[in-house]
Enzyme design. Structure first.
Site, mmCIF file in Angstrom:
data_model
loop_
_atom_site.group_PDB
_atom_site.id
_atom_site.type_symbol
_atom_site.label_atom_id
_atom_site.label_comp_id
_atom_site.label_asym_id
_atom_site.label_seq_id
_atom_site.Cartn_x
_atom_site.Cartn_y
_atom_site.Cartn_z
ATOM 1 N N ASP A 84 -38.647 30.992 -25.340
ATOM 2 C CA ASP A 84 -39.421 31.122 -26.579
ATOM 3 C C ASP A 84 -40.562 30.111 -26.638
ATOM 4 O OD1 ASP A 84 -37.503 32.965 -27.185
ATOM 5 O OD2 ASP A 84 -36.758 31.960 -28.987
ATOM 6 N N HIS A 235 -36.325 27.396 -24.109
ATOM 7 C CA HIS A 235 -37.715 27.237 -24.557
ATOM 8 C C HIS A 235 -38.546 26.719 -23.388
ATOM 9 C CE1 HIS A 235 -35.397 27.228 -28.296
ATOM 10 N NE2 HIS A 235 -36.506 27.618 -28.919
#
Length: 432
Positions: A84, A235
């Site tokens: 992400d 992430h």
């Protein structure tokens, strides 16, 4: 051609077919090995990508058991990598290099603002064969409470900027992950109406927190082992993730795990056939006993024609024993009434025919014959005090004495009903 020659020809034909099939299988295996070597040059022992599954977002609009009932249709020890918040070139490029060294494909959820600032980073994802979805425009941590109009704007702006960076709308997959996983039903409904699949995850590695890279590694491996398969949330903008990713991939390979790539179905790319239970993380097997009792099904009353009632004939009189289940409520502290007997209190007598009537007794059966003899007389004594009188003077005393003698001489009196009419047997008692 005789029968022996025909059988020999058939045997030779079957042998030729088997030999050809064996050679074809060996050639195919050799080709597959060559392709695998070419797919990951310089690293023959790479983790690699075991397979690619194609999903239809409209059939399964919400996935990830951290929040939803379904997840991707994975087999045991299959993992899907997701990243992400990118792209940020400094860290995102390092993540891409690590994945490329192991020939691993992943899914990236892009921030629209970052795609607008670094469009080349988005295009690099597609060039390396990864899947690109979106993650809103500005990554607000309030989509669970903001007005739906504002949430829609965040979604649409993120899609627009990512599409502009890619240059082709067909390159963007209809996958969306809500920032912070702060879900809201109105947002999910809007995404489903647009044909966009909402992604959660099956386990995170907490790499957005202020923890060490070793902690990120340990959390990822332990949580994958606990569930056995699923979607890992990472992430690509965190330096601790860059440091932890090589060890995660190494330990996944050592543990026998495989990486699965995910793509969205298109008219030219049909979905992977699956069964409904495959979309559950741990579906209940038919060969494993469940740990709970099954619910009792709803009771269905039988139809009237299934249970015929017994007939009542004139020769076989039957009493119906009715049972009253409607208990009347009584006031508190009131004396309870006795329960009603389960049989009838009184039965209606049947009319009897004249032939079965009992004989009537004669009219003079209970009469007493009247005796017409002499009347019964009873002796009545005068009161004792009637004879104790004071001596009278002159003629008065004579008259009183005469009356007393008359009463005293009446030795016999008749009882009522036995004397002639007109006479009444009364005795006059003198006062004290």
């Amino acid at each position: 051609m005789n029968k022996v020659t025909t059988d020999r020809a058939r045997r030779l034909l079957c042998l030729s077919l088997l030999t050809g099939l064996t050679l074809f299988t060996a050639a195919a295996a050799s080709t597959t090995s060559a392709l695998s070597a070419e797919a990951c040059p310089g690293n023959p022992g790479a983790l690699g990508t075991s397979r690619t599954i194609v999903v239809d977002p409209r059939e399964h609009p919400k996935i990830g058991t951290m929040q939803y009932a379904e997840t991707l249709p994975l087999q045991d020890k299959e993992v899907v990598l997701t990243f992400d918040d990118g792209p940020i070139p400094k860290h995102s490029n390092a993540i891409l290099d690590i994945l490329a060294s192991e020939c691993v494909k992943a899914t990236f959820f892009i921030i629209g603002r970052m795609a607008k600032e670094h469009p080349e980073g988005v295009r690099k994802l597609i060039a390396l064969g990864h899947t690109v979805g979106t993650h809103s425009q500005n990554h607000p941590l309030s989509m669970n409470r903001m007005p739906i109009e504002k949430a829609q704007q965040e979604i649409e702006d993120g899609i627009a900027n990512t599409t502009a960076a890619l240059g082709d709308p067909a390159l963007l997959s209809p996958f969306f992950r809500i920032p912070g996983l702060l879900r809201a039903s109105v947002v999910e409904d809007y995404l489903a109406s647009r044909g966009i699949q909402t992604w959660s995850a099956d386990f995170p590695a907490d790499d957005w927190r202020h923890v060490s890279s070793q902690k990120v590694h340990d959390l990822a491996i332990s949580r994958i082992a606990a569930k056995g398969k699923g979607i890992l949330l990472l992430h690509d903008i965190q330096p601790r993730t860059v440091a932890a990713l090589p060890g995660i991939l190494r330990d996944l390979k050592a543990g026998g795990y495989r990486i699965v790539h995910v793509e969205a179905a298109t008219p030219d790319k049909p979905k992977t056939p699956t069964e409904p239970q495959q979309w559950q993380l741990h579906p209940v097997s038919e060969t494993v006993a469940v740990t709970r009792w099954h619910k009792v099904p709803t009771f269905a009353f039988a139809h009237d024609d299934m249970l015929p009632a017994p007939a009542i004939s004139a020769s076989d009189q039957m009493l119906s024993l009715t049972e009253n289940f409607d208990r009347m409520r009584r006031p508190r502290n009131a004396v309870p009434l006795p329960e009603q007997a389960p049989w009838p209190r009184a039965a209606t007598p049947h009319a009897m025919t004249s032939s079965a009537a009992l004989p009537v007794p004669a009219q003079d059966l209970f009469e007493l014959a009247e005796r017409h003899g002499k009347p019964i007389k009873a002796l009545v004594q005068l009161p004792h005090h009637a004879q104790q009188t004071a001596p009278a003077r002159g003629s008065d005393s004579d008259a009183i004495a005469k009356l007393i003698s008359i009463d005293a001489s009446a030795a016999r009196r008749t009882i009522p009903g036995a004397i002639p009419p007109g006479l009444h047997p009364t005795a006059v008692a003198a006062p004290h």
